[in-house]
Motif scaffolding. Sequence first.
Motif, PDB file in Angstrom:
ATOM      1  N   LYS A  28       0.826  -1.205   0.000  1.00  0.00           N
ATOM      2  CA  LYS A  28       0.000   0.000   0.000  1.00  0.00           C
ATOM      3  C   LYS A  28       0.861   1.257   0.000  1.00  0.00           C
ATOM      4  CE  LYS A  28      -3.742   2.239   2.586  1.00  0.00           C
ATOM      5  NZ  LYS A  28      -4.627   2.124   3.782  1.00  0.00           N
ATOM      6  N   ASP A  29       1.940   1.240   0.782  1.00  0.00           N
ATOM      7  CA  ASP A  29       2.847   2.396   0.816  1.00  0.00           C
ATOM      8  C   ASP A  29       3.410   2.688  -0.564  1.00  0.00           C
ATOM      9  OD1 ASP A  29       2.458   2.552   3.555  1.00  0.00           O
ATOM     10  OD2 ASP A  29       4.252   1.374   4.029  1.00  0.00           O
ATOM     11  N   SER A  32       0.553   3.623  -3.415  1.00  0.00           N
ATOM     12  CA  SER A  32      -0.177   4.875  -3.221  1.00  0.00           C
ATOM     13  C   SER A  32       0.597   6.074  -3.765  1.00  0.00           C
ATOM     14  CB  SER A  32      -0.472   5.092  -1.731  1.00  0.00           C
ATOM     15  OG  SER A  32       0.728   5.187  -0.995  1.00  0.00           O
TER      16      SER A  32
END
Length: 282
Positions: A28-29, A32
């Motif tokens: 996710k880091d 995104s």
Amino acid sequence: MANRFISEMGLPKSIANVFAARNVKTAKDALSLTEFELMELLDVGLAEVTSAVAYISEMVCPPFETALSLLEQRVQNEHLAGHLPTRLKGLDKALCGGIPFGVVTELVGPAGIGKTQFCLKLALLASLPTSYGGLDGQVIYIDVESKFSSRRMIEIGSKSFPEVFYREGMAKEMAGRILVLQPSSLPEFTDSLQQIKVLLLQNKLKLLIIDSMAALVSGEFEQTNNPRQHPLAWHISFIKSLAELSRIPIIVTNQVRSQTHGDSLFSFQHTIWVNERLDSGL
């Protein structure tokens, strides 16, 4: 899958170490951010970033499934379906046998109506030997509001199952199967859910109880009515997937937020609204 750690994905060490050094830990880091933002943050070229992003995306993206495989899974799940009887005749009749396997059942009602007492009895039922109508397995009880009472659990057990509870060593054995977690914050709750996956893989866990989930973010949801922005959105999705994949019953308790039954915090598959005391039959 979005919370999967990059360090566990098998990326080349040269680029994996760069991600770690820049505190980009999860899929996710990384996903995104745009490729140009990653280039600036990681101080690497476009080709390396593009290759890493493509690899991470492939690792966390759910695989494609055919309509036939989905149909076969549904037939198999229906075959594995079952219920955990509550031994409250009226409730079991209304639920067509008891708490269903493979779905999340939300227990909703005002404070003091007996939700926690009911959960204690369900925990005991799941720990009972199969010969006595139990599931003969381990139970995880996530006690968010520190309401779990071992003394009350023993009282319920001795009253509800005297023929089992007073057998030598049986009360101790059943109590040893009930694992209690008491997270005091949302990050601790997230860690608790991650720990559960190990027991699921060992096929030992037979019931998961979360009492109560909304207490972790009390007051925060009042600022937005968009379920996608709810701080527990990921956790709700994760818990649903646990139920579907493991085929175990999962109980989540919550308090009524308003007089309108439709004003529910979560969109679980199965919700029981409690208007009368549950512990009268315990």
